[in-house]
Design a protein around this motif. Sequence first.
Motif, PDB file in Angstrom:
ATOM      1  N   SER A 106       0.828  -1.210   0.000  1.00 27.95           N
ATOM      2  CA  SER A 106       0.000   0.000   0.000  1.00 27.95           C
ATOM      3  C   SER A 106       0.862   1.260   0.000  1.00 27.95           C
ATOM      4  O   SER A 106       0.522   2.257  -0.628  1.00 27.95           O
ATOM      5  N   LEU A 107       1.987   1.212   0.709  1.00 25.44           N
ATOM      6  CA  LEU A 107       2.909   2.344   0.686  1.00 25.44           C
ATOM      7  C   LEU A 107       3.400   2.593  -0.735  1.00 25.44           C
ATOM      8  O   LEU A 107       3.502   3.746  -1.172  1.00 25.44           O
ATOM      9  N   ALA A 108       3.697   1.533  -1.475  1.00 24.95           N
ATOM     10  CA  ALA A 108       4.221   1.674  -2.833  1.00 24.95           C
ATOM     11  C   ALA A 108       3.233   2.356  -3.766  1.00 24.95           C
ATOM     12  O   ALA A 108       3.640   2.984  -4.763  1.00 24.95           O
ATOM     13  N   SER A 109       1.937   2.266  -3.470  1.00 24.37           N
ATOM     14  CA  SER A 109       0.917   2.909  -4.312  1.00 24.37           C
ATOM     15  C   SER A 109       0.303   4.135  -3.642  1.00 24.37           C
ATOM     16  O   SER A 109      -0.750   4.604  -4.058  1.00 24.37           O
ATOM     17  N   PHE A 110       0.990   4.665  -2.627  1.00 20.38           N
ATOM     18  CA  PHE A 110       0.404   5.740  -1.833  1.00 20.38           C
ATOM     19  C   PHE A 110       0.133   6.989  -2.673  1.00 20.38           C
ATOM     20  O   PHE A 110      -0.797   7.743  -2.382  1.00 20.38           O
ATOM     21  N   ASP A 111       0.897   7.217  -3.714  1.00 24.65           N
ATOM     22  CA  ASP A 111       0.670   8.395  -4.550  1.00 24.65           C
ATOM     23  C   ASP A 111      -0.621   8.299  -5.351  1.00 24.65           C
ATOM     24  O   ASP A 111      -1.080   9.299  -5.924  1.00 24.65           O
ATOM     25  N   ARG A 112      -1.242   7.116  -5.378  1.00 25.25           N
ATOM     26  CA  ARG A 112      -2.524   6.948  -6.073  1.00 25.25           C
ATOM     27  C   ARG A 112      -3.711   7.185  -5.149  1.00 25.25           C
ATOM     28  O   ARG A 112      -4.858   7.213  -5.609  1.00 25.25           O
ATOM     29  N   TRP A 113      -3.469   7.319  -3.859  1.00 20.53           N
ATOM     30  CA  TRP A 113      -4.550   7.574  -2.917  1.00 20.53           C
ATOM     31  C   TRP A 113      -5.066   8.999  -3.117  1.00 20.53           C
ATOM     32  O   TRP A 113      -4.352   9.878  -3.618  1.00 20.53           O
ATOM     33  N   ARG A 114      -6.295   9.230  -2.706  1.00 17.30           N
ATOM     34  CA  ARG A 114      -6.830  10.590  -2.791  1.00 17.30           C
ATOM     35  C   ARG A 114      -6.254  11.446  -1.663  1.00 17.30           C
ATOM     36  O   ARG A 114      -6.266  11.057  -0.500  1.00 17.30           O
ATOM     37  N   ASP A 115      -5.754  12.620  -2.018  1.00 20.16           N
ATOM     38  CA  ASP A 115      -5.224  13.609  -1.063  1.00 20.16           C
ATOM     39  C   ASP A 115      -4.151  13.024  -0.146  1.00 20.16           C
ATOM     40  O   ASP A 115      -4.260  13.099   1.086  1.00 20.16           O
ATOM     41  N   PRO A 116      -3.091  12.437  -0.707  1.00 14.91           N
ATOM     42  CA  PRO A 116      -2.084  11.808   0.158  1.00 14.91           C
ATOM     43  C   PRO A 116      -1.405  12.802   1.103  1.00 14.91           C
ATOM     44  O   PRO A 116      -1.078  12.437   2.246  1.00 14.91           O
ATOM     45  N   GLU A 117      -1.199  14.043   0.662  1.00 12.81           N
ATOM     46  CA  GLU A 117      -0.570  15.031   1.547  1.00 12.81           C
ATOM     47  C   GLU A 117      -1.444  15.310   2.760  1.00 12.81           C
ATOM     48  O   GLU A 117      -0.947  15.425   3.891  1.00 12.81           O
ATOM     49  N   ARG A 118      -2.755  15.413   2.545  1.00 12.51           N
ATOM     50  CA  ARG A 118      -3.679  15.647   3.659  1.00 12.51           C
ATOM     51  C   ARG A 118      -3.698  14.449   4.604  1.00 12.51           C
ATOM     52  O   ARG A 118      -3.754  14.619   5.841  1.00 12.51           O
ATOM     53  N   ILE A 119      -3.620  13.245   4.066  1.00 10.83           N
ATOM     54  CA  ILE A 119      -3.575  12.050   4.905  1.00 10.83           C
ATOM     55  C   ILE A 119      -2.368  12.106   5.835  1.00 10.83           C
ATOM     56  O   ILE A 119      -2.469  11.807   7.033  1.00 10.83           O
TER      57      ILE A 119
END
Length: 214
Positions: free
Chosen positions: A119-132
Amino acid sequence: MSDSETAPQSQQGIGILGGSFDPVHMGHLWMAESALEQLPIEHVHWIPAATSPLKPHGPVASNEQRLQMLRLALSGQEGHVIDDWELQQDGISFTRLTLEHLHQRFPERPLYLIIGADSLASFDRWRDPERILELCHLAVIARGGQAPPDYSILDSMAAPDRLRTIRESQISMPQIEISSSDLRDRVSSGRSIRFQVPHPVRTLISQEKLYQEE
């Protein structure tokens, strides 16, 4: 243990473990227990997802069946809380919204989001990763026998002190070759899942005829 258990006021953090839990299995349980042992948290919130944006086809078992499997797996176990907030929203589950809800509920307590290295490897695909990353510390599972988690994907998303805390929050545990998709396949083909899920969960799967081909 109650689904709606209210945590006492303290500065201890809260672990967050989300997923379909379709079905919940021993790997999930070991992951949560490792988090309790290694992180400065009082309990783990188990948050079953309604529909993951990265898994748009959704779970196989119903929301109530997945909740019941969690109740059976965690019954009487301290340090574990079932939180059905995402199911109550009846829509796609975005991590940012869940974290904002928990931050409002526990404003003084740090949140630790427990995820796997995949999941870390695909973290840039999550919505609003900076806010998370503003709302929580990632607690990445480092499994024995696998390459260490690669945190470089986060370098442009958070300040160095936050990245340092994330690295310090890494959770070590043995590699466990159990997955919910494999368990569903095993049930569908008539193979045993004994010792891979808690016995009461296995009984419910059999009684409800879950994951069996029509």
